[in-house]
Write a protein that holds these residues in place. Structure first.
Motif, PDB file in Angstrom:
ATOM      1  N   THR A   1       0.833  -1.201   0.000  1.00 35.10           N
ATOM      2  CA  THR A   1       0.000   0.000   0.000  1.00 35.10           C
ATOM      3  C   THR A   1       0.871   1.256   0.000  1.00 35.10           C
ATOM      4  OG1 THR A   1      -1.703  -1.189   1.225  1.00 35.10           O
ATOM      5  CG2 THR A   1      -1.860   1.211   1.199  1.00 35.10           C
ATOM      6  N   GLU A   2       1.904   1.247   0.827  1.00 35.29           N
ATOM      7  CA  GLU A   2       2.822   2.388   0.869  1.00 35.29           C
ATOM      8  C   GLU A   2       3.517   2.583  -0.470  1.00 35.29           C
ATOM      9  OE1 GLU A   2       5.565   2.719   4.154  1.00 35.29           O
ATOM     10  OE2 GLU A   2       4.177   1.624   5.440  1.00 35.29           O
ATOM     11  N   PHE A   3       3.924   1.459  -1.097  1.00 31.77           N
ATOM     12  CA  PHE A   3       4.591   1.540  -2.392  1.00 31.77           C
ATOM     13  C   PHE A   3       3.630   2.108  -3.441  1.00 31.77           C
ATOM     14  CE2 PHE A   3       5.889  -0.335  -6.486  1.00 31.77           C
ATOM     15  CZ  PHE A   3       7.139   0.238  -6.587  1.00 31.77           C
ATOM     16  N   GLN A   4       2.384   1.668  -3.415  1.00 31.57           N
ATOM     17  CA  GLN A   4       1.389   2.164  -4.359  1.00 31.57           C
ATOM     18  C   GLN A   4       1.173   3.670  -4.157  1.00 31.57           C
ATOM     19  OE1 GLN A   4      -2.483   0.391  -4.001  1.00 31.57           O
ATOM     20  NE2 GLN A   4      -3.252   1.366  -5.846  1.00 31.57           N
ATOM     21  N   GLU A   5       1.108   4.124  -2.918  1.00 31.33           N
ATOM     22  CA  GLU A   5       0.955   5.545  -2.647  1.00 31.33           C
ATOM     23  C   GLU A   5       2.166   6.333  -3.130  1.00 31.33           C
ATOM     24  OE1 GLU A   5       0.231   5.839   1.539  1.00 31.33           O
ATOM     25  OE2 GLU A   5      -1.770   4.953   1.392  1.00 31.33           O
ATOM     26  N   PHE A   6       3.358   5.749  -2.950  1.00 28.68           N
ATOM     27  CA  PHE A   6       4.586   6.401  -3.398  1.00 28.68           C
ATOM     28  C   PHE A   6       4.588   6.564  -4.918  1.00 28.68           C
ATOM     29  CE2 PHE A   6       8.937   5.743  -5.040  1.00 28.68           C
ATOM     30  CZ  PHE A   6       9.525   6.894  -4.561  1.00 28.68           C
ATOM     31  N   ILE A   7       4.224   5.503  -5.626  1.00 26.88           N
ATOM     32  CA  ILE A   7       4.210   5.539  -7.080  1.00 26.88           C
ATOM     33  C   ILE A   7       3.123   6.481  -7.589  1.00 26.88           C
ATOM     34  CG2 ILE A   7       3.705   4.109  -9.122  1.00 26.88           C
ATOM     35  CD1 ILE A   7       6.514   3.752  -8.015  1.00 26.88           C
ATOM     36  N   SER A   8       2.024   6.590  -6.856  1.00 30.95           N
ATOM     37  CA  SER A   8       0.897   7.410  -7.294  1.00 30.95           C
ATOM     38  C   SER A   8       1.158   8.905  -7.154  1.00 30.95           C
ATOM     39  CB  SER A   8      -0.353   7.066  -6.487  1.00 30.95           C
ATOM     40  OG  SER A   8      -0.675   5.716  -6.643  1.00 30.95           O
ATOM     41  N   ARG A   9       2.142   9.286  -6.414  1.00 33.67           N
ATOM     42  CA  ARG A   9       2.431  10.710  -6.224  1.00 33.67           C
ATOM     43  C   ARG A   9       2.788  11.350  -7.557  1.00 33.67           C
ATOM     44  NH1 ARG A   9       6.433  10.377  -1.136  1.00 33.67           N
ATOM     45  NH2 ARG A   9       4.941   9.493   0.315  1.00 33.67           N
ATOM     46  N   GLY A  10       2.413  12.593  -7.693  1.00 36.33           N
ATOM     47  CA  GLY A  10       2.648  13.310  -8.946  1.00 36.33           C
ATOM     48  C   GLY A  10       4.110  13.471  -9.290  1.00 36.33           C
ATOM     49  N   ASN A  11       4.956  13.747  -8.297  1.00 36.15           N
ATOM     50  CA  ASN A  11       6.355  14.007  -8.615  1.00 36.15           C
ATOM     51  C   ASN A  11       7.071  12.766  -9.138  1.00 36.15           C
ATOM     52  OD1 ASN A  11       6.335  12.742  -6.143  1.00 36.15           O
ATOM     53  ND2 ASN A  11       7.587  14.269  -5.107  1.00 36.15           N
ATOM     54  N   VAL A  12       6.672  11.571  -8.704  1.00 38.68           N
ATOM     55  CA  VAL A  12       7.289  10.344  -9.223  1.00 38.68           C
ATOM     56  C   VAL A  12       6.873  10.149 -10.668  1.00 38.68           C
ATOM     57  CG1 VAL A  12       7.379   7.833  -8.969  1.00 38.68           C
ATOM     58  CG2 VAL A  12       7.454   9.277  -6.953  1.00 38.68           C
ATOM     59  N   MET A  13       5.598  10.393 -10.953  1.00 42.49           N
ATOM     60  CA  MET A  13       5.118  10.251 -12.326  1.00 42.49           C
ATOM     61  C   MET A  13       5.778  11.294 -13.231  1.00 42.49           C
ATOM     62  SD  MET A  13       3.468   7.678 -12.170  1.00 42.49           S
ATOM     63  CE  MET A  13       1.959   6.941 -12.639  1.00 42.49           C
ATOM     64  N   ASP A  14       5.921  12.511 -12.744  1.00 42.31           N
ATOM     65  CA  ASP A  14       6.596  13.550 -13.525  1.00 42.31           C
ATOM     66  C   ASP A  14       8.029  13.147 -13.834  1.00 42.31           C
ATOM     67  OD1 ASP A  14       4.302  15.054 -13.418  1.00 42.31           O
ATOM     68  OD2 ASP A  14       5.017  16.388 -11.828  1.00 42.31           O
ATOM     69  N   LEU A  15       8.712  12.580 -12.846  1.00 42.98           N
ATOM     70  CA  LEU A  15      10.083  12.125 -13.053  1.00 42.98           C
ATOM     71  C   LEU A  15      10.139  11.030 -14.108  1.00 42.98           C
ATOM     72  CD1 LEU A  15      13.062  12.216 -12.218  1.00 42.98           C
ATOM     73  CD2 LEU A  15      12.521  10.550 -10.448  1.00 42.98           C
ATOM     74  N   ALA A  16       9.213  10.082 -14.040  1.00 47.65           N
ATOM     75  CA  ALA A  16       9.183   8.991 -15.022  1.00 47.65           C
ATOM     76  C   ALA A  16       8.957   9.542 -16.424  1.00 47.65           C
ATOM     77  CB  ALA A  16       8.099   7.984 -14.654  1.00 47.65           C
ATOM     78  N   VAL A  17       8.023  10.475 -16.556  1.00 46.14           N
ATOM     79  CA  VAL A  17       7.770  11.073 -17.865  1.00 46.14           C
ATOM     80  C   VAL A  17       9.012  11.828 -18.342  1.00 46.14           C
ATOM     81  CG1 VAL A  17       6.412  12.846 -19.061  1.00 46.14           C
ATOM     82  CG2 VAL A  17       5.277  11.196 -17.579  1.00 46.14           C
ATOM     83  N   GLY A  18       9.671  12.537 -17.440  1.00 44.91           N
ATOM     84  CA  GLY A  18      10.885  13.263 -17.808  1.00 44.91           C
ATOM     85  C   GLY A  18      11.992  12.342 -18.304  1.00 44.91           C
ATOM     86  N   VAL A  19      12.153  11.194 -17.650  1.00 44.32           N
ATOM     87  CA  VAL A  19      13.194  10.250 -18.070  1.00 44.32           C
ATOM     88  C   VAL A  19      12.866   9.692 -19.457  1.00 44.32           C
ATOM     89  CG1 VAL A  19      14.180   7.974 -17.567  1.00 44.32           C
ATOM     90  CG2 VAL A  19      13.945   9.660 -15.751  1.00 44.32           C
ATOM     91  N   ILE A  20      11.601   9.365 -19.683  1.00 46.38           N
ATOM     92  CA  ILE A  20      11.203   8.822 -20.987  1.00 46.38           C
ATOM     93  C   ILE A  20      11.398   9.866 -22.082  1.00 46.38           C
ATOM     94  CG2 ILE A  20       9.217   8.012 -22.324  1.00 46.38           C
ATOM     95  CD1 ILE A  20       8.249   6.700 -19.644  1.00 46.38           C
ATOM     96  N   ILE A  21      10.958  11.084 -21.829  1.00 44.59           N
ATOM     97  CA  ILE A  21      11.125  12.165 -22.808  1.00 44.59           C
ATOM     98  C   ILE A  21      12.611  12.442 -23.027  1.00 44.59           C
ATOM     99  CG2 ILE A  21      10.704  14.624 -23.243  1.00 44.59           C
ATOM    100  CD1 ILE A  21       8.200  13.005 -23.573  1.00 44.59           C
ATOM    101  N   GLY A  22      13.397  12.402 -21.949  1.00 46.92           N
ATOM    102  CA  GLY A  22      14.843  12.601 -22.081  1.00 46.92           C
ATOM    103  C   GLY A  22      15.486  11.552 -22.956  1.00 46.92           C
ATOM    104  N   GLY A  23      15.070  10.299 -22.806  1.00 45.67           N
ATOM    105  CA  GLY A  23      15.612   9.233 -23.663  1.00 45.67           C
ATOM    106  C   GLY A  23      15.259   9.457 -25.124  1.00 45.67           C
TER     107      GLY A  23
END
Length: 163
Positions: free
Chosen positions: A10-32
C-alpha cells in the motif's frame, strides 16, 4: 505477517501514485527520446558537415595516446564534449522557444480578455495616533505612547462622579 506485506504494498502504491514520481518517469522517458533525436542530429547532420569541412573524418588525428597497451582516446572525449554542447544548445533553444510561445499565449489571452489581471490589494495605511502621530494597532482605544484616549474608548470609572 501478511498484514505487513500489505502495508508495504500500500505504501509503495501511494509512493508511485504521487505526482512528482510520475513527472520524473515522464521526464526520463522524454529525455531518452530527446537523446535519440540529438544523437541522430549529430550522426546524420553535424558529423557529415564536419567531415565535409575537414576533408573526410570527424575524428581529430593524433588525439589518442597509447600507454602500456591501453589507449587514452582524447578524440572520443572531445566528441562527447561536443555532443554535450550540442545537446545543451538544443535543450536551451527548445526551452527558450517554449517560454516565448507561452509568453505570447499569455499576452494573447490577456489582450482578448480571457484572463483578468489580478488586482493587488494595497495594505491599509497604518493607523496613527492623532496626538503623537505614532503608529498604533487598529483596535487600540488608547495610544500606547502618549496614553491619549482614542475613538471607541470606554471606561466605567470615567462616568462615575466622585463626591
Amino acid at each position: 505477517m501478511a498484514s505487513g506485506k500489505k502495508g508495504i504494498l500500500t505504501e509503495f502504491q501511494e509512493f508511485i501514485s504521487r505526482g512528482n514520481v510520475m513527472d520524473l518517469a515522464v521526464g526520463v522517458i522524454i529525455g531518452g527520446a530527446f537523446t535519440a533525436i540529438v544523437n541522430s542530429l549529430v550522426t546524420n547532420v553535424i558529423s557529415p558537415l564536419i567531415s565535409f569541412i575537414t576533408g573526410g573524418s570527424t575524428e581529430v588525428p593524433g588525439m589518442a595516446v597509447s600507454l602500456g597497451g591501453n589507449t587514452i582516446d582524447f578524440g572520443a572525449f572531445l566528441g562527447a564534449v561536443i555532443n554535450f554542447l550540442i545537446t545543451a544548445a538544443a535543450v536551451f533553444a527548445i526551452v527558450k522557444s517554449l517560454n516565448a510561445l507561452n509568453e505570447m499565449k499569455d499576452k494573447a489571452a490577456h489582450k482578448v480578455g480571457l484572463v483578468k489581471d489580478e488586482e493587488k490589494e494595497e495594505p491599509p495605511a497604518p493607523r496613527l495616533c492623532p496626538f503623537c502621530r505614532q503608529e498604533i494597532p487598529e483596535d487600540a482605544t488608547r495610544c500606547p505612547y502618549c496614553t491619549s484616549k482614542l475613538d471607541g474608548y470606554k471606561n466605567d470609572q470615567d462616568t462615575r462622579h466622585l463626591c
